[in-house]
Design a protein around this motif. Structure first.
Motif, short mmCIF file in Angstrom:
data_model
loop_
_atom_site.label_atom_id
_atom_site.label_comp_id
_atom_site.label_asym_id
_atom_site.label_seq_id
_atom_site.Cartn_x
_atom_site.Cartn_y
_atom_site.Cartn_z
N THR A 135 -10.12 2.71 7.03
CA THR A 135 -9.78 3.86 6.18
C THR A 135 -8.75 4.73 6.88
N PHE A 136 -8.98 5.01 8.16
CA PHE A 136 -8.06 5.85 8.92
C PHE A 136 -6.68 5.19 9.04
N THR A 137 -6.64 3.90 9.38
CA THR A 137 -5.35 3.24 9.56
C THR A 137 -4.58 3.13 8.24
N LEU A 176 -9.53 7.96 -0.89
CA LEU A 176 -10.38 7.09 -1.71
C LEU A 176 -9.83 5.67 -1.71
N ILE A 177 -8.51 5.53 -1.87
CA ILE A 177 -7.90 4.20 -1.82
C ILE A 177 -8.08 3.57 -0.45
N ALA A 178 -7.86 4.36 0.60
CA ALA A 178 -8.01 3.84 1.96
C ALA A 178 -9.45 3.44 2.24
N TRP A 238 0.82 -1.21 0.00
CA TRP A 238 0.00 0.00 0.00
C TRP A 238 0.86 1.26 0.00
N SER A 239 2.01 1.24 0.63
CA SER A 239 2.91 2.40 0.57
C SER A 239 3.38 2.64 -0.86
N ASP A 240 3.69 1.58 -1.59
CA ASP A 240 4.07 1.72 -2.99
C ASP A 240 2.94 2.35 -3.81
N LEU A 241 1.71 1.89 -3.54
CA LEU A 241 0.57 2.44 -4.27
C LEU A 241 0.37 3.91 -3.94
N PHE A 242 0.43 4.26 -2.67
CA PHE A 242 0.27 5.66 -2.28
C PHE A 242 1.39 6.52 -2.86
#
Length: 494
Positions: free
Chosen positions: A203-205, A163-165, A120-124
């Motif tokens: 979503t928050f995390t 939106l992703i989260a 997810w870090s890569d995606l962000f």
């Protein structure tokens, strides 16, 4: 004296504020592998709740489902019941041994390629680059005064992150209910409150961990780097810098001059590209470090630079501590993938996996429990026979209604009668049990007048599904008078 100590204390900071890391984009073999795994893992995560699987009537049609309300877990053709919690233990053992095996073979492969935090870090980060630009552009934007353009870019980035989260949290709750139904309920506001709560939490995390904390999770929150350091050995492949080839570092022109003068010159030109592309800001040239997730991006960056300056690649690469020592002694490198610890991990994985597969393939879909009456233990009949009472519980683990016959074995001439059940053509009670449920009923077993037998005779209760060979059995005892054992009995003259 105190003034000097105080001044010294002011110079030493126990905590150094973390500098923001701006990873630079890079292309190459390992970056391509990471993109492929990112698309594969996220594709599975987001799409799997919508995959259908036909399990027959009265069963959910979702391929992967954790049905908390009905206490079931489904994974395609596999159905796990509450009493089979040992499968969870087996999965945890398999996960641990797989991590250990990956670490023994090639270090922190999980961290660099498959860990959710990494993915997810890569995606962000990809979204951030798309909106704000690469490393230098992002640094310049953060240092620039607030303008309409800067506000618009920052707002667009955080909106995309949220939106992703949000969809990440939404996809997670879909594994706990029928996905199409829950999506419709969420859209019209009719979903359970718990679904909205968990979507909000996740979503928050996700937004916080993947968007703002990134390398801080790897450095301070995750225990695996500390565990991995205790499990690795000198034959494990890890991302490493070839000191024997790269040192001493100097610019390309200085290296050419030094070589012309017969002086040593390493291949490293100190371009810092390996540091710039690192998602945790590690300088791999300083040796193995806690922050290195061994994603291989520094290898791609270094190989690109080596290609541009006409030097062979591999200055940074997957290497072992043993081979680094061997090269310093002029010895040829060796690769030892198969060694005692990898054999042990693979054996445990095969053993636990084999046991779980065997247990799944041989488990019964019918259960039977019998409890003997305590008072009275037996009843004397008027014809001299003996009758015992039992409570029988039949478990039907299939999703369709089933019909069972009940029989007893171990006492010649014994008859069995189930209260509330009809008798079949064979004279045995026929018991109907609904889909995925249990049925409890009263059962009476009568036997002819006993001979000089023991007070308690072992008997076997067996239920057999009519029309199939599926059955279940359990043992109990039949109590009868023996010698002076008349206590706990009553006479029945009916």
């Amino acid at each position: 004296m105190e003034t000097g100590l105080q001044a010294r204390a002011d110079e030493i900071s126990l905590y150094v504020s973390a500098r923001k890391i701006y990873p630079q984009a890079v292309s190459g073999r390992f970056r391509s592998i990471k993109w492929a795994l990112l698309l594969l893992t996220l594709g599975i995560y987001y799409a799997l709740p919508f995959v259908r699987w036909d399990r027959g009537p009265n069963a959910p049609g979702q391929a992967v489902l954790i049905d908390l309300a009905n206490q079931r877990a489904y994974f395609f053709a596999i159905e796990i019941w509450p009493q089979e919690v040992y499968y969870l233990t087996g999965l945890l053992v398999l996960a641990a041994m797989t991590l250990f095996l990956m670490n023994a073979v090639a270090g922190r492969l999980w961290c660099g390629y498959l860990c959710p935090q990494t993915v997810w870090s890569d995606l962000f980060l990809a979204v951030e680059r798309r909106i704000e630009g690469d490393r230098r552009a992002r640094m310049a934007l953060d240092g620039a005064p607030w303008t309409i353009d800067k506000v618009a870019r920052k707002a667009a980035k955080h909106a995309a992150w949220l939106l992703i989260a949000w969809w990440t949290g939404g996809a997670w709750v879909l594994y706990f209910a029928d996905a199409p139904t829950l999506v419709r309920e969420l859209a019209v506001g009719a979903a359970p409150l718990s679904a909205y709560a968990w979507i909000g939490i996740l979503t928050f995390t996700t937004y916080t961990l993947a968007g703002h904390m990134r390398e801080q999770v790897c450095l301070y929150m995750c225990p695996w780097p500390r565990i991995q350091a205790a499990l690795t050995d000198k034959h494990a492949l890890n991302v490493a810098y070839a000191f024997d080839r790269g040192e001493p570092r100097m610019s390309l022109k200085r290296a050419a001059t030094a070589r012309d003068e017969g002086l040593p010159a390493g291949d490293c030109v100190d371009c810092l590209q390996c540091v710039n592309v690192c998602p945790t800001g590690v300088d791999i040239r300083a040796g193995s470090q806690l922050g290195c997730i061994q994603c291989g991006l520094c290898i791609d960056a270094c190989d690109t630079v080596m290609g541009k300056i006409g030097r062979r690649p591999g200055l940074i690469g997957y290497d072992t501590e043993a081979n680094i020592g061997r090269r310093s002694k002029g010895l040829a490198p060796v690769l030892k993938i198969v060694r005692p610890r990898t054999i042990l991990y693979a054996f445990v994985i095969a053993l636990v996996g084999g046991v779980m597969v065997y247990a799944l393939s041989t488990r019964a879909f019918t259960g039977l429990e019998v409890i003997h009456d305590r008072n009275p233990l037996f009843v004397r009949l008027s014809d001299g026979g003996v009758r015992n009472g039992y409570v029988v519980r039949i478990l039907n683990k299939r999703t369709m209604p089933r019909s069972f016959s009940l029989q007893v074995e171990g006492i010649p001439g014994a008859t069995v009668e189930a209260v509330g059940a009809a008798s079949g053509a064979d004279g045995l009670p026929t018991i109907e049990v609904g889909p995925d449920t249990t049925r409890e009923l009263r059962v009476v077993v009568a036997a002819p007048a006993p001979g000089p037998a023991a007070a308690a005779t072992p008997i076997l209760f067996r239920v057999v599904e009519r029309g199939t060979d599926d059955s279940a059995a359990t043992s109990d005892f039949f109590r009868s008078p023996a010698g002076d054992a008349n206590r706990g009995a009553r006479h029945d003259n009916d």
